[in-house]
Design an enzyme around this catalytic site. Sequence first.
Site, mmCIF file in Angstrom:
data_model
loop_
_atom_site.group_PDB
_atom_site.id
_atom_site.type_symbol
_atom_site.label_atom_id
_atom_site.label_comp_id
_atom_site.label_asym_id
_atom_site.label_seq_id
_atom_site.Cartn_x
_atom_site.Cartn_y
_atom_site.Cartn_z
ATOM 1 C CG HIS A 125 20.197 -18.425 10.028
ATOM 2 N ND1 HIS A 125 19.075 -18.114 9.297
ATOM 3 C CD2 HIS A 125 21.244 -18.372 9.173
ATOM 4 C CE1 HIS A 125 19.427 -17.892 8.050
ATOM 5 N NE2 HIS A 125 20.735 -18.038 7.947
ATOM 6 C CG HIS A 174 19.290 -12.431 4.066
ATOM 7 N ND1 HIS A 174 18.756 -12.642 2.808
ATOM 8 C CD2 HIS A 174 19.958 -13.558 4.391
ATOM 9 C CE1 HIS A 174 19.068 -13.857 2.405
ATOM 10 N NE2 HIS A 174 19.798 -14.440 3.346
#
Length: 189
Positions: free
Chosen positions: A23, A65
């Site tokens: 991730h 992100h």
Amino acid sequence: PKELQHFSELVPNNEREIHLTAHRGLSAIYPENTAEAFTAGGKAGFYALECDTHCTTDGTWVVLHDGPIKTMFDGTGDVKDYSYEEMRKKKMINGANIDKYPDAHICTLQEYIDICKTYGCRPMIEVKDTRTEKMQSLYSLLVKNEIVESCIIISFHISVLRALYAIDKTLEMWYLINYINDKRIQEAK
């Protein structure tokens, strides 16, 4: 520090097929969503490398992100309001062990794809940019890199998935949600 084991050494010896995804790359050890984190995930043998992507003013897909850059870089504003060159000059100030990576910088989606290909990792691309008019350029990047059949596109934004579905119904896409209800099920269908 303890040497990282390759994923194949950690796989349980059973009949089930297990796929592990890094991730934001190997983000517990390297600054998230950076080439360093993706390379480490590839070297560790992860099945997939997950990233988050936004499009800059000059049409470059970058890996970050959050839209607001202040969570990872010096500066203010949203990544969509900067060119790639402007973002490339921003100093990365957050992330795991950031002090060990003074030259860490924003990664392009192209760099990320190249790393996935180098290590044979499946690209798992979370589309954070909600501008549906940008999806053709994202799809073109997938086609150019010949990963349309191997990548997984994920997003919390159903409008993004619908725009990509209108371009190519064969893309593997996952609709991310915080909770299941009838509306979300209907949207997914």
